[in-house]
Design an enzyme around this catalytic site. Structure first.
Site, PDB file in Angstrom:
ATOM      1  N   GLU A  58       0.817  -1.365  -0.086  1.00 44.33           N
ATOM      2  CA  GLU A  58      -0.031  -0.006  -0.106  1.00 44.33           C
ATOM      3  C   GLU A  58       0.953   1.285   0.031  1.00 44.33           C
ATOM      4  O   GLU A  58       0.352   2.336  -0.199  1.00 44.33           O
ATOM      5  CB  GLU A  58      -1.046   0.072   1.197  1.00 44.33           C
ATOM      6  CG  GLU A  58      -0.498   0.051   2.605  1.00 44.33           C
ATOM      7  CD  GLU A  58      -0.174  -1.255   3.282  1.00 44.33           C
ATOM      8  OE1 GLU A  58      -0.191  -2.365   2.402  1.00 44.33           O
ATOM      9  OE2 GLU A  58      -0.340  -1.282   4.330  1.00 44.33           O
ATOM     10  N   ASN A  59       2.037   1.094   0.162  1.00 50.86           N
ATOM     11  CA  ASN A  59       3.005   2.373  -0.012  1.00 50.86           C
ATOM     12  C   ASN A  59       3.514   2.603  -1.555  1.00 50.86           C
ATOM     13  O   ASN A  59       3.944   3.720  -1.634  1.00 50.86           O
ATOM     14  CB  ASN A  59       4.122   2.125   0.743  1.00 50.86           C
ATOM     15  CG  ASN A  59       5.127   1.097   0.255  1.00 50.86           C
ATOM     16  OD1 ASN A  59       4.530  -0.099   0.196  1.00 50.86           O
ATOM     17  ND2 ASN A  59       6.455   1.104   0.221  1.00 50.86           N
TER      18      ASN A  59
END
Lengths: 219, 233
Positions: A46-47
Site C-alpha cells: 500500500e505504500n
C-alpha cells in the site's frame, strides 16, 4: 499445531489465479513464500507498488524500494509504482481481491481489533482501517490465544475496533475457521489438535461440522 | 518560470513558529532530508507536522522532535521512535492518528479544492467520533475534510526549473498529493535539470503545484529494515 510458516502455507492455498493480494506485516508477509505453482497473483504493497517481489540479494538493497513494512524488497516483471492516494483508491474500490492481515482479537461476527491497546503506546492504524473497511475478502492470520492463554477468538472484541463485520476467515495454529452466521465455523483442525482443545480455547460462538477433517500440508 | 532557489536554508527561511507543514515520505523513504536538516537549524518551533510517519529517533522528523520543534503530529503510524513516545506520554506532543488512505486522500482533496469526501475507513471505530456518517448504496461512510498546509515539503528524484517533478520507485508515496496541498510547496530533488530536459509524458507532479525547487545534496537515504536473501536462495 501449526507454526507461523505453516499458517502462512495454509493461507496461501486460498490464493486464486488472477488475484491481486495485499499482505500485512508479520505472518501474512510469509504467505508470499508459499504461492502455489501455476497460480499467478500480483502482490500489492500500500505504500505504492503492484508486483512486489522477494527480498533483494545481499548488497543489492535499494533505499527507494521498500514495502509497507519498510523492508527492502524487489519488483517482478510487470510491476507498477504509484502514489498513496492511487494505492488506496484501488483498495477502496475493491480492486484488491484478498487482504491477509494479523489481529489482536477477532469476534465471531467478523469484527477485528488490531491497532491499539489502551494504556500502552499507540502506534497508529496505518492502512489497516482502510483495508478492512473495503476489502471483499479478508483472512486473518493470528495466534489463537494470548500470552496468558486467553482466547483471542471472542464473542465481542474488548480492544478498540479496527473494522466491523469484515473478517471472512481466520487461520490460527489450531485450525481454519470461517466466519458465519453461527460464529466461528471450524473447517479444518491443525495436525494433532483435538476438537476439545479448540473448544476450550475459543471464547466466541463455535460451530463444529461433523467429522471435521485434519489439515494436510504438503511439504 | 524559473523557480530555482539556492538551497534548503533559503527554502525554509519563512517557515515561522506555529505553522502547519506537510512532509512527504513513507517511513524514511522519500523524505525531504535537506529541508528537515534546514528546519532543525532554523530553530522554528510549535509546528504542526502532517506526515505519514514521524521518522526514527535520530533521522527524519525524529530530528525535529529531538529539538522539540513539533507541537502536533498528524500521521497514520508513529512507531519506531522512543523520543516521540516520551513526548507523547508526557503531554508535550499532541498526535492525531488518521487511517493511511484517508490521510492520503485528505491531502489530495486539499490540493484538488474539494473540501470533504466520504470514506468507509473508520466506521464503527474511534475515528468516527464526532464525524458525520452517511449511508450510500447500503454502506456506511464517514465524512472527512481536506487537509491543507502553510508549507508542503516534498522530495523527488528529478525536477526541472519549472518545478515539474518525477519520483523514483516507492519514494513517491505521499509526495505527489502533499505537493498539491501546500500554500507554498518546496521541492528538493536529487537532480535538477533545465526546462525541456524531462519528458513531459513522464511528469508525476506538474510544476504549477511547486513554488520553490533546489537540488539537494548528501542524501543519506537511510533504510529502516534491511531485509535481504543470500545468493542462491
Amino acid at each position: 499445531m501449526l507454526d507461523k510458516n505453516q499458517i502462512a502455507q495454509r493461507i496461501a492455498r486460498e490464493l486464486q489465479d488472477g488475484y491481486y493480494v495485499n499482505l500485512g506485516i508479520g505472518i501474512p508477509t510469509l504467505v508470499a513464500n508459499y504461492i502455489p505453482e501455476g497460480v499467478d497473483v500480483v502482490l500489492q504493497s500500500e505504500n505504492g507498488l503492484l508486483g512486489m517481489g522477494p527480498f533483494p540479494f545481499e548488497g543489492e538493497q535499494n533505499p527507494d524500494l521498500i514495502n509497507a513494512g519498510k523492508q527492502t524488497i524487489t519488483v517482478v516483471p510487470g510491476s507498477a509504482f504509484f502514489d498513496s492516494a492511487i494505492s488506496f483508491a484501488m483498495i477502496r474500490s475493491e480492486k484488491v481481491d484478498l487482504t491477509v492481515l494479523g489481529a489482536m482479537e477477532v469476534s465471531d461476527n467478523g469484527d477485528i481489533a488490531n491497532w491499539k491497546i489502551p494504556g500502552k503506546l499507540v502506534k497508529g492504524m496505518g492502512g489497516a482501517m482502510d483495508l478492512v473497511a473495503s476489502a471483499k475478502n479478508i483472512i486473518v492470520a493470528m495466534q489463537h490465544t494470548n500470552k496468558e492463554g486467553e482466547s483471542k477468538l471472542l464473542k465481542k472484541c474488548t480492544l478498540p475496533i479496527t473494522g466491523l463485520g469484515c473478517v471472512k476467515k481466520v487461520v490460527t495454529e489450531l485450525g481454519v475457521f470461517d466466519i458465519t452466521e453461527d460464529g466461528f465455523k471450524l473447517m479444518e483442525r491443525a495436525p494433532g489438535v483435538s476438537v476439545e482443545e479448540i473448544q476450550q480455547k475459543t471464547e466466541g460462538r463455535l460451530t463444529i461440522v461433523e467429522n471435521v477433517q485434519e489439515m494436510t500440508l504438503a511439504n | 518560470m524559473d523557480k530555482r532557489i539556492a538551497n534548503a536554508d533559503e527554502a525554509v527561511k519563512d517557515i515561522h513558529n506555529g505553522m502547519t507543514v506537510m512532509l512527504g515520505g513513507f517511513g524514511l523513504c522519500g523524505i525531504p532530508e535537506n529541508c528537515i536538516t534546514a528546519l532543525v537549524k532554523s530553530g522554528v518551533k510549535g509546528l504542526t507536522c502532517i506526515s505519514n510517519n514521524a521518522g526514527v529517533d535520530d533521522f527524519g522528523i525524529g530530528l525535529m522532535l529531538q529539538q522539540r520543534q513539533v507541537k502536533k503530529m498528524i500521521s497514520s503510524y508513529v512507531g519506531e521512535n522512543a523520543e516521540f513516545e516520551r513526548q507523547l506520554m508526557s503531554g508535550e506532543l499532541e498526535v492525531e492518528l488518521i487511517p493511511q488512505g484517508t490521510l492520503a486522500t485528505r491531502c489530495w482533496m486539499g490540493g484538488a479544492g474539494i473540501p470533504a469526501f466520504y470514506t468507509p475507513a473508520g466506521v464503527g471505530t474511534e475515528v468516527a467520533e464526532g464525524k458525520e456518517q452517511r449511508n450510500f448504496h447500503g454502506k456506511e461512510y464517514l465524512m472527512e475534510q481536506w487537509l491543507r498546509a502553510d508549507f508542503s515539503i516534498v522530495k523527488a528524484w528529478k525536477g526541472d526549473t519549472h518545478g515539474n517533478l518525477i519520483y523514483k520507485e516507492t519514494a513517491r508515496n505521499f509526495n505527489p498529493m502533499m505537493a498539491m496541498a501546500g500554500k507554498i510547496t518546496i521541492a528538493e530533488v536529487e537532480e535538477l535539470l533545465p526546462a525541456g530536459a524531462l519528458d513531459p509524458n513522464q511528469i508525476h507532479t506538474p510544476g504549477i503545484f511547486v513554488h520553490r525547487i533546489f537540488q539537494g545534496k548528501n542524501y543519506e537515504k537511510r533504510i529502516e529494515q534491511i531485509t535481504v536473501r543470500k545468493k542462491g536462495q
